[in-house]
Design a protein around this motif. Sequence first.
Motif, PDB file in Angstrom:
ATOM      1  N   GLU A 167      74.690   9.405  35.777  1.00  0.00           N
ATOM      2  CA  GLU A 167      76.096   9.530  36.172  1.00  0.00           C
ATOM      3  C   GLU A 167      76.932  10.167  35.071  1.00  0.00           C
ATOM      4  O   GLU A 167      77.723  11.085  35.322  1.00  0.00           O
ATOM      5  CB  GLU A 167      76.663   8.149  36.509  1.00  0.00           C
ATOM      6  N   LEU A 168      76.738   9.709  33.849  1.00  0.00           N
ATOM      7  CA  LEU A 168      77.521  10.249  32.741  1.00  0.00           C
ATOM      8  C   LEU A 168      77.194  11.713  32.482  1.00  0.00           C
ATOM      9  O   LEU A 168      78.077  12.523  32.194  1.00  0.00           O
ATOM     10  CB  LEU A 168      77.273   9.416  31.486  1.00  0.00           C
ATOM     11  N   TRP A 169      75.914  12.065  32.592  1.00  0.00           N
ATOM     12  CA  TRP A 169      75.532  13.474  32.400  1.00  0.00           C
ATOM     13  C   TRP A 169      76.181  14.354  33.451  1.00  0.00           C
ATOM     14  O   TRP A 169      76.712  15.436  33.142  1.00  0.00           O
ATOM     15  CB  TRP A 169      74.013  13.610  32.460  1.00  0.00           C
ATOM     16  N   GLN A 170      76.158  13.914  34.717  1.00  0.00           N
ATOM     17  CA  GLN A 170      76.728  14.727  35.779  1.00  0.00           C
ATOM     18  C   GLN A 170      78.234  14.899  35.593  1.00  0.00           C
ATOM     19  O   GLN A 170      78.791  15.944  35.923  1.00  0.00           O
ATOM     20  CB  GLN A 170      76.421  14.088  37.139  1.00  0.00           C
ATOM     21  N   ARG A 171      78.906  13.904  35.014  1.00  0.00           N
ATOM     22  CA  ARG A 171      80.353  14.008  34.808  1.00  0.00           C
ATOM     23  C   ARG A 171      80.699  14.845  33.582  1.00  0.00           C
ATOM     24  O   ARG A 171      81.687  15.568  33.582  1.00  0.00           O
ATOM     25  CB  ARG A 171      80.956  12.611  34.662  1.00  0.00           C
ATOM     26  N   ARG A 172      79.900  14.753  32.545  1.00  0.00           N
ATOM     27  CA  ARG A 172      80.235  15.403  31.275  1.00  0.00           C
ATOM     28  C   ARG A 172      79.633  16.795  31.146  1.00  0.00           C
ATOM     29  O   ARG A 172      80.173  17.637  30.450  1.00  0.00           O
ATOM     30  CB  ARG A 172      79.791  14.516  30.109  1.00  0.00           C
ATOM     31  N   GLY A 173      78.474  17.022  31.750  1.00  0.00           N
ATOM     32  CA  GLY A 173      77.934  18.366  31.816  1.00  0.00           C
ATOM     33  C   GLY A 173      77.318  18.910  30.537  1.00  0.00           C
ATOM     34  O   GLY A 173      77.184  20.126  30.380  1.00  0.00           O
ATOM     35  N   CYS A 174      76.913  18.027  29.604  1.00  0.00           N
ATOM     36  CA  CYS A 174      76.274  18.514  28.384  1.00  0.00           C
ATOM     37  C   CYS A 174      74.785  18.736  28.623  1.00  0.00           C
ATOM     38  O   CYS A 174      74.208  18.236  29.592  1.00  0.00           O
ATOM     39  CB  CYS A 174      76.478  17.520  27.232  1.00  0.00           C
ATOM     40  N   ALA A 175      74.166  19.500  27.738  1.00  0.00           N
ATOM     41  CA  ALA A 175      72.714  19.638  27.769  1.00  0.00           C
ATOM     42  C   ALA A 175      72.089  18.336  27.280  1.00  0.00           C
ATOM     43  O   ALA A 175      72.593  17.711  26.347  1.00  0.00           O
ATOM     44  CB  ALA A 175      72.264  20.795  26.876  1.00  0.00           C
ATOM     45  N   VAL A 176      71.011  17.900  27.922  1.00  0.00           N
ATOM     46  CA  VAL A 176      70.328  16.669  27.552  1.00  0.00           C
ATOM     47  C   VAL A 176      68.841  16.955  27.369  1.00  0.00           C
ATOM     48  O   VAL A 176      68.230  17.654  28.191  1.00  0.00           O
ATOM     49  CB  VAL A 176      70.500  15.573  28.630  1.00  0.00           C
ATOM     50  N   LEU A 177      68.276  16.422  26.289  1.00  0.00           N
ATOM     51  CA  LEU A 177      66.823  16.428  26.103  1.00  0.00           C
ATOM     52  C   LEU A 177      66.370  14.986  26.000  1.00  0.00           C
ATOM     53  O   LEU A 177      66.745  14.264  25.071  1.00  0.00           O
ATOM     54  CB  LEU A 177      66.411  17.196  24.851  1.00  0.00           C
ATOM     55  N   LEU A 178      65.587  14.549  26.982  1.00  0.00           N
ATOM     56  CA  LEU A 178      65.057  13.191  27.032  1.00  0.00           C
ATOM     57  C   LEU A 178      63.580  13.203  26.668  1.00  0.00           C
ATOM     58  O   LEU A 178      62.767  13.833  27.347  1.00  0.00           O
ATOM     59  CB  LEU A 178      65.233  12.615  28.447  1.00  0.00           C
ATOM     60  N   VAL A 179      63.229  12.517  25.584  1.00  0.00           N
ATOM     61  CA  VAL A 179      61.828  12.316  25.216  1.00  0.00           C
ATOM     62  C   VAL A 179      61.359  11.026  25.866  1.00  0.00           C
ATOM     63  O   VAL A 179      61.974   9.967  25.695  1.00  0.00           O
ATOM     64  CB  VAL A 179      61.670  12.237  23.682  1.00  0.00           C
ATOM     65  N   THR A 180      60.290  11.091  26.644  1.00  0.00           N
ATOM     66  CA  THR A 180      59.815   9.912  27.365  1.00  0.00           C
ATOM     67  C   THR A 180      58.316   9.999  27.608  1.00  0.00           C
ATOM     68  O   THR A 180      57.734  11.088  27.648  1.00  0.00           O
ATOM     69  CB  THR A 180      60.557   9.765  28.711  1.00  0.00           C
ATOM     70  N   HIS A 181      57.691   8.823  27.783  1.00  0.00           N
ATOM     71  CA  HIS A 181      56.300   8.752  28.228  1.00  0.00           C
ATOM     72  C   HIS A 181      56.217   8.511  29.734  1.00  0.00           C
ATOM     73  O   HIS A 181      55.126   8.538  30.306  1.00  0.00           O
ATOM     74  CB  HIS A 181      55.569   7.605  27.517  1.00  0.00           C
ATOM     75  N   ASP A 182      57.345   8.269  30.369  1.00  0.00           N
ATOM     76  CA  ASP A 182      57.399   7.828  31.753  1.00  0.00           C
ATOM     77  C   ASP A 182      57.619   9.021  32.680  1.00  0.00           C
ATOM     78  O   ASP A 182      58.716   9.589  32.737  1.00  0.00           O
ATOM     79  CB  ASP A 182      58.538   6.809  31.899  1.00  0.00           C
ATOM     80  N   VAL A 183      56.577   9.385  33.417  1.00  0.00           N
ATOM     81  CA  VAL A 183      56.659  10.540  34.320  1.00  0.00           C
ATOM     82  C   VAL A 183      57.702  10.307  35.411  1.00  0.00           C
ATOM     83  O   VAL A 183      58.496  11.203  35.733  1.00  0.00           O
ATOM     84  CB  VAL A 183      55.280  10.841  34.938  1.00  0.00           C
ATOM     85  N   ASP A 184      57.714   9.107  35.996  1.00  0.00           N
ATOM     86  CA  ASP A 184      58.685   8.820  37.045  1.00  0.00           C
ATOM     87  C   ASP A 184      60.116   8.940  36.523  1.00  0.00           C
ATOM     88  O   ASP A 184      60.994   9.485  37.195  1.00  0.00           O
ATOM     89  CB  ASP A 184      58.454   7.418  37.603  1.00  0.00           C
ATOM     90  N   GLU A 185      60.350   8.435  35.323  1.00  0.00           N
ATOM     91  CA  GLU A 185      61.671   8.533  34.711  1.00  0.00           C
ATOM     92  C   GLU A 185      62.099   9.992  34.542  1.00  0.00           C
ATOM     93  O   GLU A 185      63.234  10.365  34.844  1.00  0.00           O
ATOM     94  CB  GLU A 185      61.633   7.837  33.355  1.00  0.00           C
ATOM     95  N   ALA A 186      61.178  10.815  34.085  1.00  0.00           N
ATOM     96  CA  ALA A 186      61.468  12.235  33.915  1.00  0.00           C
ATOM     97  C   ALA A 186      61.865  12.876  35.239  1.00  0.00           C
ATOM     98  O   ALA A 186      62.829  13.650  35.312  1.00  0.00           O
ATOM     99  CB  ALA A 186      60.253  12.945  33.323  1.00  0.00           C
ATOM    100  N   MET A 187      61.151  12.536  36.291  1.00  0.00           N
ATOM    101  CA  MET A 187      61.406  13.152  37.588  1.00  0.00           C
ATOM    102  C   MET A 187      62.684  12.631  38.238  1.00  0.00           C
ATOM    103  O   MET A 187      63.353  13.357  38.974  1.00  0.00           O
ATOM    104  CB  MET A 187      60.206  12.929  38.505  1.00  0.00           C
ATOM    105  N   LEU A 188      63.025  11.381  37.984  1.00  0.00           N
ATOM    106  CA  LEU A 188      64.242  10.818  38.552  1.00  0.00           C
ATOM    107  C   LEU A 188      65.489  11.407  37.908  1.00  0.00           C
ATOM    108  O   LEU A 188      66.541  11.499  38.543  1.00  0.00           O
ATOM    109  CB  LEU A 188      64.240   9.288  38.385  1.00  0.00           C
ATOM    110  N   LEU A 189      65.392  11.832  36.639  1.00  0.00           N
ATOM    111  CA  LEU A 189      66.573  12.247  35.896  1.00  0.00           C
ATOM    112  C   LEU A 189      66.698  13.752  35.675  1.00  0.00           C
ATOM    113  O   LEU A 189      67.807  14.279  35.649  1.00  0.00           O
ATOM    114  CB  LEU A 189      66.581  11.551  34.525  1.00  0.00           C
ATOM    115  N   ALA A 190      65.590  14.440  35.482  1.00  0.00           N
ATOM    116  CA  ALA A 190      65.639  15.778  34.892  1.00  0.00           C
ATOM    117  C   ALA A 190      65.740  16.915  35.911  1.00  0.00           C
ATOM    118  O   ALA A 190      65.310  16.796  37.056  1.00  0.00           O
ATOM    119  CB  ALA A 190      64.418  15.997  34.006  1.00  0.00           C
ATOM    120  N   ASP A 191      66.309  18.041  35.439  1.00  0.00           N
ATOM    121  CA  ASP A 191      66.264  19.311  36.165  1.00  0.00           C
ATOM    122  C   ASP A 191      64.968  20.062  35.885  1.00  0.00           C
ATOM    123  O   ASP A 191      64.526  20.887  36.686  1.00  0.00           O
ATOM    124  CB  ASP A 191      67.422  20.219  35.728  1.00  0.00           C
ATOM    125  N   ARG A 192      64.393  19.780  34.701  1.00  0.00           N
ATOM    126  CA  ARG A 192      63.190  20.490  34.277  1.00  0.00           C
ATOM    127  C   ARG A 192      62.339  19.532  33.451  1.00  0.00           C
ATOM    128  O   ARG A 192      62.864  18.735  32.665  1.00  0.00           O
ATOM    129  CB  ARG A 192      63.572  21.713  33.441  1.00  0.00           C
TER     130      ARG A 192
END
Length: 243
Positions: A167-192
């Motif tokens: 929600e905060l990313w969609q409102r603020r519009g900054c670039a985000v890089l998320l480091v994660t081991h969780d494939v589902d988490e990556a797919m739920l959140l990321a554009d790429r």
Amino acid sequence: MSARFSDTAVQVEGLTRSFDGRAVVNGLDLTLRAGEFTALLGRSGCGKSTLLRVLAGLDRDITGTVLVPRRRAVAFQAPRLMPWAGLAQCAARVAGQARTGGGRAGVGGGRARARSGAWPKTLSGGEAQRASLARALVREPDLLLLDEPFGALDALTRIKAQQLVAELWQRRGCAVLLVTHDVDEAMLLADRALVMRDGAIAYETPVDLDRPRTVAGPGFAALRSRLLTELGVAEDTAPARAA
């Protein structure tokens, strides 16, 4: 490619970082676009966190070219709150951004304001992580770096924290890089989604799934299978998340 990703936020070319003569990041190239949410996956020791520390300016013993925005912020798995500092000042600054005309949101809503006088040692894991995110976001960064920020949370708190970040990313519009081991988490959140292997980006794919997303949504299973294959994980051994 969406027009909101037209500007480059991060440009990395030929990045190498070695420890004791071994290249942990090895000739890595990477472009992050403004407003894009990118997830970085990879096995432990592949260099993900090292790359994030370089982008954050915490590790400068490198070769190659790294261009990043001046305004950037980091949230780690451990909240790293100062034990002698209350949360009032941080909460006040976040609340000050949540004006109706500014199109900005506070972190945690009324609950965060009610706890603004609390000390870090009295907070639950979820509250501490929201405070950590607030500390990062009050800087209004052009680049937000997230290093396994949900890894220490219980399952329900983790889901709420993920929804908050989205929600905060969609409102603020900054670039985000998320480091994660969780494939589902990556797919739920990321554009790429990127897969790092042997110190470099070995695979990338757009996450073209409609938002809001669920693990039961169209296309989720097929993309999950493809990413698990790139990570060298058999799908029948990977933990599945409830829809």
